[in-house]
Design a protein around this motif. Structure first.
Motif, short mmCIF file in Angstrom:
data_model
loop_
_atom_site.label_atom_id
_atom_site.label_comp_id
_atom_site.label_asym_id
_atom_site.label_seq_id
_atom_site.Cartn_x
_atom_site.Cartn_y
_atom_site.Cartn_z
N UNK A 36 -23.01 -25.54 0.18
CA UNK A 36 -24.42 -25.79 -0.14
C UNK A 36 -24.98 -27.00 0.56
N UNK A 37 -24.21 -27.62 1.42
CA UNK A 37 -24.69 -28.79 2.15
C UNK A 37 -24.04 -30.07 1.67
N UNK A 38 -24.32 -31.13 2.38
CA UNK A 38 -23.75 -32.43 2.10
C UNK A 38 -24.47 -33.10 0.93
N UNK A 39 -23.70 -33.71 0.04
CA UNK A 39 -24.27 -34.36 -1.14
C UNK A 39 -25.20 -35.50 -0.72
N UNK A 40 -24.83 -36.25 0.31
CA UNK A 40 -25.67 -37.35 0.77
C UNK A 40 -27.03 -36.88 1.24
N UNK A 41 -27.07 -35.76 1.94
CA UNK A 41 -28.35 -35.20 2.39
C UNK A 41 -29.18 -34.75 1.20
N UNK A 42 -28.54 -34.14 0.21
CA UNK A 42 -29.27 -33.72 -0.99
C UNK A 42 -29.89 -34.92 -1.71
N UNK A 43 -29.14 -36.03 -1.77
CA UNK A 43 -29.66 -37.23 -2.42
C UNK A 43 -30.87 -37.78 -1.66
N UNK A 44 -30.75 -37.84 -0.33
CA UNK A 44 -31.88 -38.32 0.47
C UNK A 44 -33.12 -37.43 0.32
N UNK A 45 -32.90 -36.13 0.34
CA UNK A 45 -34.03 -35.21 0.15
C UNK A 45 -34.66 -35.42 -1.22
N UNK A 46 -33.83 -35.61 -2.24
CA UNK A 46 -34.34 -35.83 -3.59
C UNK A 46 -35.13 -37.14 -3.66
N UNK A 58 -34.89 -29.48 -1.75
CA UNK A 58 -33.45 -29.49 -2.00
C UNK A 58 -32.91 -28.06 -2.13
N UNK A 59 -33.63 -27.23 -2.83
CA UNK A 59 -33.22 -25.82 -2.97
C UNK A 59 -33.26 -25.10 -1.62
N UNK A 60 -34.29 -25.38 -0.84
CA UNK A 60 -34.40 -24.76 0.48
C UNK A 60 -33.26 -25.20 1.40
N UNK A 61 -32.91 -26.49 1.35
CA UNK A 61 -31.79 -26.99 2.16
C UNK A 61 -30.47 -26.33 1.72
N UNK A 62 -30.25 -26.23 0.42
CA UNK A 62 -29.03 -25.60 -0.09
C UNK A 62 -28.95 -24.13 0.35
#
Length: 92
Positions: A36-46, A58-62
Motif C-alpha cells: 500500500x506504499x511507504x508509511x513515511x509517504x502516507x504521513x507526509x501526505x496526511x 492518502x487513499x489514492x496513493x494507497x
C-alpha cells in the motif's frame, strides 16, 4: 513425485514470505506481492492534505501503489529439481 515435492516446497516458501496465490492452473501457480506504499509517504501526505482533502489523497496513493507497484512470479510444476534449486539460490 520429485517434481511435485519441489513445486510444493517452492510455493509454500513464497507464501510464507508474503506472496499470495493469484492464479493456480494445472501446470503453474502465479504469485503476487502487493503493498500500500511507504508509511513515511502516507504521513507526509496526511500532514499536507488532511485538512483540505480529508484523507482522499492518502487513499489514492494507497490504491495507486496497490495496483501499479505489485510484483508477480510464476512457479511451474514441471521444472526439474536442479533448476529449481539454482533459480532459488540466484534469487536470494
Amino acid at each position: 513425485m520429485e517434481y511435485s515435492d519441489s513445486y510444493r516446497r517452492e510455493v509454500t516458501a513464497k507464501v510464507e514470505s508474503g506472496w499470495r496465490i493469484e492464479e493456480e492452473t494445472r501446470d503453474r501457480v502465479t504469485l503476487v506481492r502487493r503493498e500500500f506504499g511507504d508509511v513515511g509517504i502516507h504521513i507526509l501526505i496526511a500532514i499536507f492534505t488532511i485538512w483540505w482533502a480529508a484523507g482522499v489523497p492518502n487513499l489514492l496513493y494507497a490504491a495507486y501503489k496497490y495496483f501499479t507497484d505489485s510484483q508477480r512470479t510464476v512457479v511451474w510444476k514441471d521444472r526439474p529439481e536442479a533448476e529449481t534449486e539454482e533459480l532459488t539460490t540466484n534469487a536470494e
